[in-house]
Design an enzyme around this catalytic site. Structure first.
Site, PDB file in Angstrom:
ATOM      1  N   GLY A 226      -2.818 -22.018  26.032  1.00  0.00           N
ATOM      2  CA  GLY A 226      -2.077 -20.836  25.552  1.00  0.00           C
ATOM      3  C   GLY A 226      -2.104 -20.735  24.051  1.00  0.00           C
ATOM      4  O   GLY A 226      -2.844 -21.466  23.382  1.00  0.00           O
ATOM      5  N   ASN A 227      -1.336 -19.821  23.501  1.00  0.00           N
ATOM      6  CA  ASN A 227      -1.240 -19.691  22.047  1.00  0.00           C
ATOM      7  C   ASN A 227       0.192 -19.401  21.645  1.00  0.00           C
ATOM      8  O   ASN A 227       1.071 -19.259  22.481  1.00  0.00           O
ATOM      9  CB  ASN A 227      -2.215 -18.614  21.539  1.00  0.00           C
ATOM     10  CG  ASN A 227      -1.898 -17.257  22.121  1.00  0.00           C
ATOM     11  OD1 ASN A 227      -0.854 -16.684  21.846  1.00  0.00           O
ATOM     12  ND2 ASN A 227      -2.809 -16.738  22.941  1.00  0.00           N
ATOM     13  N   ARG A 228       0.421 -19.296  20.341  1.00  0.00           N
ATOM     14  CA  ARG A 228       1.788 -19.237  19.824  1.00  0.00           C
ATOM     15  C   ARG A 228       2.378 -17.830  19.757  1.00  0.00           C
ATOM     16  O   ARG A 228       3.458 -17.652  19.216  1.00  0.00           O
ATOM     17  CB  ARG A 228       1.817 -19.796  18.395  1.00  0.00           C
ATOM     18  CG  ARG A 228       1.514 -21.253  18.277  1.00  0.00           C
ATOM     19  CD  ARG A 228       1.519 -21.605  16.792  1.00  0.00           C
ATOM     20  NE  ARG A 228       1.004 -22.928  16.546  1.00  0.00           N
ATOM     21  CZ  ARG A 228       1.757 -24.028  16.585  1.00  0.00           C
ATOM     22  NH1 ARG A 228       3.037 -23.929  16.874  1.00  0.00           N
ATOM     23  NH2 ARG A 228       1.226 -25.193  16.351  1.00  0.00           N
ATOM     24  N   SER A 229       1.695 -16.821  20.250  1.00  0.00           N
ATOM     25  CA  SER A 229       2.206 -15.466  20.071  1.00  0.00           C
ATOM     26  C   SER A 229       3.576 -15.300  20.739  1.00  0.00           C
ATOM     27  O   SER A 229       3.772 -15.667  21.889  1.00  0.00           O
ATOM     28  CB  SER A 229       1.225 -14.463  20.680  1.00  0.00           C
ATOM     29  OG  SER A 229       1.788 -13.175  20.606  1.00  0.00           O
ATOM     30  N   ALA A 293      -2.373 -11.498  21.677  1.00  0.00           N
ATOM     31  CA  ALA A 293      -3.297 -12.574  21.315  1.00  0.00           C
ATOM     32  C   ALA A 293      -3.977 -13.010  22.609  1.00  0.00           C
ATOM     33  O   ALA A 293      -3.356 -13.640  23.464  1.00  0.00           O
ATOM     34  CB  ALA A 293      -2.535 -13.729  20.689  1.00  0.00           C
TER      35      ALA A 293
END
Ligand code: CTP
Length: 444
Positions: A226-229, A293
């Protein structure tokens, strides 16, 4: 308010620095056709003067019960109101209201109003959390006053915490269920149905689709890449668009924020799911904004049971290797689909060929080969979208933060540089640029 689409709204303003945000709320209410009488407290007038309220509302403004006494304003205003909204409500104002004190025009109005009363507290965290304030809020809520929870974030000084006044569009959205139903969703339908259809505004009658959040690419039933968005920018875009009159679909990937009022929310998890949802929603859209994102890669293989460690004494450090494959570029796909639709060749599309204006985002860090704008320019060309919103990211910049700076690039080489502000400020800047483009493209 009967069958009319406009309401008599009293906008009470308490004496806090956030009084300036009430100017934008006033604007949203009057642009939607409502008659708004502003009733500031004396302290509020120290932050924003009567001329500003009078010019924006087109009505006289007073904090005193001693003006125009023949008209008995301390009774009349409350009696005639369809909605009283108080923003910001300070600790002092909440205390006076909870105790039935009636020593100025706003507090007398609160006692005479029989319509819904909505109060939006704003103060420093310590004052908000103090048992006296919490008891006053509980008293008001028990009496049926709709007291919103303050937002969390940057306060007047350098400190932050709960106590911030929600953004004007969020306050406006909270008012919507109490305004005439012919132009707004009811409270029950507010979240699931497209919202402020028919509301006048720069995006009135426009269908917009916004993606938000960050996709998750599953490895097994319990793990993902995943990512930090945080989704804050996409949600702010959806809220502002709804307040400006658009019919909004928000395609949201893994966001833990309250669903914006009056917006159709479509939840997805992965890039492939987002591609399907964005493709479907974009066919009939006027504007598409890809603020999400999206993961560029996903695991080549999904294992449908939990991946376990091996327990081989000869190889105690054994770890699996994850092979990744490329995800589709959703933004570029939407641009290509639009071109195919325009050429009438998109097979299987039963929709009327639509030509959405497509806006991309570029989260850039800048590096040895160029700064944020250099990379954004290249991305705009690569993706073929109509506008590109560039912002600088880093481990402590933008992701999850409340302050952002965006620059809007167009294919003609123009750059609209923004100043640091909230994500709602950025959203207003972006929609203004979009509305300008839509005006230049009358076919849309
Ligand atoms: N985007 C997309 N699909 C992807 C990746 C990105 O639609 N698979 C969109 C994003 O929503 C954003 C824009 O493309 O609007 C740019 O995203 P960004 O992550 O900055 O760019 P990338 O395409 O990933 O380019 P690079 O990795 O070269 O920075």
């Amino acid at each position: 308010m009967g069958g009319s689409t406009s309401a008599n709204v009293v906008l009470g303003v308490g004496g806090g620095i956030a009084a300036y945000k009430a100017c934008l709320l006033l604007r949203l209410l009057t642009e939607a056709g409502h008659q708004v009488t502003v009733v500031p407290t004396a302290a509020a007038l120290r932050f924003v003067g009567a001329p500003t309220w009078e010019a924006l509302s087109g009505r006289p403004v007073s904090d005193s019960v001693w003006q125009d006494v023949y008209d008995v304003p301390h009774v009349r205003l409350g009696q005639r109101a369809d909605l009283v909204v108080v923003a910001p409500a300070t600790a002092d104002l909440l205390a006076r209201a909870a105790n039935g004190i009636a020593d100025d025009l706003l507090t007398t109005t609160l006692l005479t109003a029989r319509c819904p009363v909505l109060m939006a507290p704003a103060m420093h965290t310590e004052m908000w959390l103090h048992p006296a304030t919490q008891a006053n809020v509980a008293t008001l809520r028990a009496r049926g006053v709709l007291v919103l929870d303050p937002a969390e974030g940057r306060l007047t000084g350098a400190d932050s915490g709960p106590g911030r006044l929600p953004e004007p569009e969020q306050l406006y959205a909270a008012c919507l269920p109490h305004l005439p139903s012919s132009s707004h969703p009811t409270a029950a339908s507010a979240v699931s149905e497209p919202g402020a259809v028919g509301v006048p505004g720069p995006l009135a009658g426009r269908r917009v689709v916004v993606s938000a959040g960050g996709t998750r690419e599953a490895l097994d039933p319990v793990r993902f890449l995943g990512n930090r968005s945080s989704g804050k920018q996409g949600y702010a875009l959806a809220e502002v668009a709804a307040a400006l009159g658009a019919e909004v679909t928000l395609v949201s990937a893994n966001v833990y924020l309250p669903a914006p009022t009056g917006v159709e929310l479509v939840k997805v998890e992965s890039a492939l799911q987002m591609l399907a949802a964005m493709t479907a929603a974009s066919e009939s859209a006027d504007v598409v904004v890809m603020a999400a994102a999206v993961a560029d890669f996903r695991p080549a293989r999904y294992v449908d049971t939990k991946i376990k460690k091996t327990h081989d004494p000869d190889d105690p450090d054994a770890a699996p290797t994850i092979t990744l494959v490329r995800n589709p570029d959703i933004l570029a796909t939407l641009v290509a689909d639009r071109a195919k639709r325009a050429a009438g060749t998109l097979s299987g599309s039963s929709m009327t060929p639509a030509t959405p204006l497509i806006v991309g985002f570029a989260a850039e860090t800048g590096d040895a080969s160029g700064d944020v704008l250099d990379h954004a320019r290249a991305k705009l060309t690569r993706k073929g979208c109509d506008l590109l919103v560039a912002n600088q990211v880093g481990s402590d910049l933008v992701f999850g933060q409340d302050v952002t700076t965006v620059h809007i690039l167009a294919p003609d080489g123009s750059v609209q540089r923004g100043a640091p502000g909230s994500k709602h400020d950025a959203a207003r800047q972006i929609w203004a640029a979009v509305a300008q483009r839509l005006g230049e493209r009358p076919g849309l």
